[in-house]
Each structure stands twice: as structure tokens, then as C-alpha cells.
Enzyme design. Sequence first.
Site, PDB file in Angstrom:
ATOM      1  CD  GLN A 104      -2.926   1.341   2.210  1.00  0.00           C
ATOM      2  OE1 GLN A 104      -1.971   2.169   3.803  1.00  0.00           O
ATOM      3  NE2 GLN A 104      -4.077   1.618   1.901  1.00  0.00           N
ATOM      4  N   GLY A 172      -5.857   6.179  -0.814  1.00  0.00           N
ATOM      5  CA  GLY A 172      -6.140   7.459  -1.378  1.00  0.00           C
ATOM      6  C   GLY A 172      -7.222   8.163  -0.107  1.00  0.00           C
ATOM      7  CB  ALA A 173      -8.681   6.211   1.516  1.00  0.00           C
ATOM      8  CG  HIS A 174      -8.030   5.816   7.013  1.00  0.00           C
ATOM      9  ND1 HIS A 174      -7.187   4.918   6.614  1.00  0.00           N
ATOM     10  CD2 HIS A 174      -9.239   5.338   6.248  1.00  0.00           C
ATOM     11  CE1 HIS A 174      -8.000   3.898   6.243  1.00  0.00           C
ATOM     12  NE2 HIS A 174      -8.990   3.994   5.941  1.00  0.00           N
ATOM     13  CE1 TYR A 176      -2.204   9.447   7.408  1.00  0.00           C
ATOM     14  CE2 TYR A 176      -3.685   7.879   7.102  1.00  0.00           C
ATOM     15  CZ  TYR A 176      -2.771   8.327   8.079  1.00  0.00           C
ATOM     16  OH  TYR A 176      -2.530   7.837   9.453  1.00  0.00           O
TER      17      TYR A 176
HETATM   18  C1  FMN Z   1      -3.514  -1.451  13.894  1.00  0.00           C
HETATM   19  C2  FMN Z   1      -4.746  -0.563  12.592  1.00  0.00           C
HETATM   20  C3  FMN Z   1      -3.572  -0.141  11.628  1.00  0.00           C
HETATM   21  C4  FMN Z   1      -3.917   0.096  10.585  1.00  0.00           C
HETATM   22  N1  FMN Z   1      -3.117   0.975   9.946  1.00  0.00           N
HETATM   23  C5  FMN Z   1      -3.737   0.929   8.316  1.00  0.00           C
HETATM   24  C6  FMN Z   1      -2.796   1.459   7.530  1.00  0.00           C
HETATM   25  O1  FMN Z   1      -1.725   1.431   7.411  1.00  0.00           O
HETATM   26  N2  FMN Z   1      -3.244   1.841   5.684  1.00  0.00           N
HETATM   27  C7  FMN Z   1      -4.704   1.510   6.226  1.00  0.00           C
HETATM   28  O2  FMN Z   1      -5.735   2.316   5.153  1.00  0.00           O
HETATM   29  N3  FMN Z   1      -5.916   1.403   7.006  1.00  0.00           N
HETATM   30  C8  FMN Z   1      -5.174   0.678   8.134  1.00  0.00           C
HETATM   31  N4  FMN Z   1      -5.539   0.577   9.217  1.00  0.00           N
HETATM   32  C9  FMN Z   1      -7.047   0.502   8.807  1.00  0.00           C
HETATM   33  C10 FMN Z   1      -7.635  -1.172   8.699  1.00  0.00           C
HETATM   34  O3  FMN Z   1      -6.968  -1.170   7.090  1.00  0.00           O
HETATM   35  C11 FMN Z   1      -8.716  -1.632   8.112  1.00  0.00           C
HETATM   36  O4  FMN Z   1      -9.709  -0.971   7.753  1.00  0.00           O
HETATM   37  C12 FMN Z   1      -9.573  -0.948  10.435  1.00  0.00           C
HETATM   38  O5  FMN Z   1      -9.179  -1.582  10.869  1.00  0.00           O
HETATM   39  C13 FMN Z   1     -11.256  -1.896   9.257  1.00  0.00           C
HETATM   40  O6  FMN Z   1     -10.820  -2.465   9.620  1.00  0.00           O
HETATM   41  P1  FMN Z   1     -11.431  -4.083  10.180  1.00  0.00           P
HETATM   42  O7  FMN Z   1     -12.406  -3.639  10.929  1.00  0.00           O
HETATM   43  O8  FMN Z   1     -11.749  -5.584   9.968  1.00  0.00           O
HETATM   44  O9  FMN Z   1     -10.310  -4.334  11.645  1.00  0.00           O
HETATM   45  C14 FMN Z   1      -5.175   0.188  10.605  1.00  0.00           C
HETATM   46  C15 FMN Z   1      -6.224  -0.553  11.218  1.00  0.00           C
HETATM   47  C16 FMN Z   1      -5.615  -0.908  12.425  1.00  0.00           C
HETATM   48  C17 FMN Z   1      -6.316  -1.257  13.666  1.00  0.00           C
END
Ligand code: FMN
Length: 370
Positions: A104, A172-174, A176
Site C-alpha cells: 500500500q 487514497g483514504a483516511h 492522508y
Molecule cells: C493497527 C491498525 C493499523 C492500521 N493501519 C492502516 C494503514 O496503514 N493503512 C490503511 O489504509 N488502513 C489502516 N488501518 C485500517 C484497516 O485497514 C481497516 O480498514 C480497519 O481496521 C477496519 O477493518 P477491521 O474492522 O477488520 O479492523 C489500520 C487499522 C489498524 C487496526
Amino acid sequence: MPYDSSALFTPFSCGKLQLPNRIVMAPMTRNFADNWLPTSEMAAYYRRRVEGGTGFIISECTAIDHRASNAYEGVPIFYGRAALAKWKHIVDQVHEVGGKFAPQIWHAGPERRAGIGPDYGELGVGPVDAFEGGERIIRGLEKPEIHKIIESFAQAAHDAEMIGSDAVEIHGAHGYLIDKFLWHRSNQRTDEYGGALKNRLKFAVDIVRAIRGAVSDTFPVIFRFSQWKVDDYSAHTALTKHDLATIIQTLSDAGVDIFHVSTRRFWEPAFSDGPETLAHLFKKLSGKPVIAVGSIGLSRPLILAPSGQFIGAETKLNLDRLVFSFQNGEFDLCAVGRSLLANPDWANNVRYGRFESLKPFTAELLKELY
Ligand SMILES: Cc1cc2nc3c(=O)[nH]c(=O)nc-3n(C[C@H](O)[C@H](O)[C@H](O)COP(=O)(O)O)c2cc1C
């Protein structure tokens, strides 16, 4: 057996990406890189999930080549011979046990603060300057630097293919960098990269196009999109279905092959005027493969407390709903995050009905890379 999950264990293909099943490891930052380089412990950690039945690993976010791309200690870089050799080892380990892999690729944008490496003095960068207490903390990007960042994304995608990855995911999310250009609240530029939604899409579109030109035609380009931001779970980049259609159509035309639709609960309606989830709308409006994610197998959505600590969640078998939506054609792949941290063999446990052995997610788990 209370749940029939067999539909999730069927093959999938898109271009050169050939998957044994529909279970994807969601990208998760773990902060275990050593001096910004991936390690053999990270390779073993990813390999373990594939041995546990997961078909496709999307890596933790990894920084492209730009002096302000990283935001957190221990997050690996994706440039330079040393880092790429370590990433190649991870790809090889995942392949050896029958899994597929995509890094990613990421630029932190304004989530970065000066004082974080590898270039400790660098401010975060974003669409526009930002100030705190009269002091500039975010540097607005000039166009030549935007073009440089676009080239770095393309280089990272090219390198991903060169080391044997099966696809690449653009973060492209969150909230950033790419998302900060998409979102009206964070992009107040007045040039062609800001203003109307079409303009706010230009940065993402330029990146997708540059990547398409740098990889082979059959190498899938995945784009991760979310409405929510790390510091605002109720945010909306697409305020209406009409906006969403513009986003999807524009990115799809630019060359995205697969959309990864990041929601905190995979079953929730995207807008108040209809039942469709965000993943389902991406599927309907793009006609392309879609990855759904969010609280699969868990009682509580992803919550990052103000302390920076993730909140724990109990196991909850919402698989009936997952399989129903999958069979209804609402998405093609499902990404699993926290459940897979707690249970490296989550996929096999679900496949073979070993539900009683599934463990809950606790923040403690993040202290170790297992
Ligand atoms: C410890 C942790 C680190 C994460 N780091 C990223 C990341 O680097 N990139 C990203 O797009 N999402 C990241 N996420 C979000 C996850 O990819 C995922 O979308 C989110 O945890 C929801 O899925 P879940 O309910 O199955 O945990 C992170 C989530 C957790 C718990």
C-alpha cells in the site's frame, strides 16, 4: 455448522492477480520497521496469515520517495535498494506459501509533523499551508513538488511490479495526502488542483494515470477510498451519491482496476436515502471489482482513542450478512483487519467452522508482531 462461508473460498482474478480465495489482509501499520526498512520478522508475520488461509496480503502503508512522506516512527519506506530488497523478501515469503501481495503506497500529507524521520526537520505538506499558534506547521505544495510526488508514486508502483508484487494499492483514504486533496474541507487551493470536485480529483487522477503508464497493462492498480478520516469518523468526501458517482467514474476512467472501499462497518448504508453500502455503490457505479472492509467478525468498529490507543473488540460472527452481501454481488473481496491481527489463521478457522477458537482483538496485541 452455523455459517456457510464456502462462497468466500472461491478463486478470483483480475489481470495478473490470481487469488485462491476472497479473504484479504487489510493494510495495517505496525511500526516495526527497523530504521525505516522492512524486517524478516515482518516477512514471517505476513507469511503466517497466508499459512492461516488468507489469499491476498495488502501491506501496511509504506512511504513513497519524498522528504515529507512519512508520519510515524517505524513505518517502512518503499524506495531505495535496501528497502526494496527487504520488500522483495516479503513478497517471496508470501508467494512461497501460495499467497499474493500488494504494497500500500502512501504519502502522509498533513498528518505528518516535523520531528518524525527519516527527515526530521521537514514539515508536513498538504494542499495549503496550515498554522498553529501563529506558526506554520503544514507547507502548502507548489506545483513542481506536486509533480515530483506524482512521479514518486509511479516509481513506487513500478518498483512494486519489479520485485514481483501482484498488484499495488494507492492509499487514497483516511485523511492522508491524496484524500486531503479530494476533501473540500482540506483543499482550498485556487488552481487546477482545488475548487470544484473535478479539480480536487486531479491529484488522484494524475497519480493513477502516472502509475498506469509505469506498470504493465495487466498489473492491477487498487485505489483505497474512505469517507472517514483518522481524526473525523463522520466526515464525508462525497456529500451526495452524485458526487460519489463523479469520484468513481473519474478514477475508474483514469485506470483504477479495483476499488478498496474503507468503511468502519461493512454493512452500514452509505447515505440516508438508500440501503446500499458504500462498497455496493462502488460496485454498481464502476462495474469493477470491489474490496469491502469494516468490523468483519468483530463487535465494535475501529476506534482510535485520543491517547492513540486502539480500543478492543469482541468477536461477533456477522458472517451471514457478509456472505449474503457477497452472494448478492455487492463486492468481490473482503478485507479483514483486527480479526486477522488477533487470529493469524482467521481464514482457515472460518472456512472450517472453528468459530469457538476465534480470539477477540485487544490493543495489547499491537505490542508484538506475531
Ligand atoms: C493497527 C491498525 C493499523 C492500521 N493501519 C492502516 C494503514 O496503514 N493503512 C490503511 O489504509 N488502513 C489502516 N488501518 C485500517 C484497516 O485497514 C481497516 O480498514 C480497519 O481496521 C477496519 O477493518 P477491521 O474492522 O477488520 O479492523 C489500520 C487499522 C489498524 C487496526
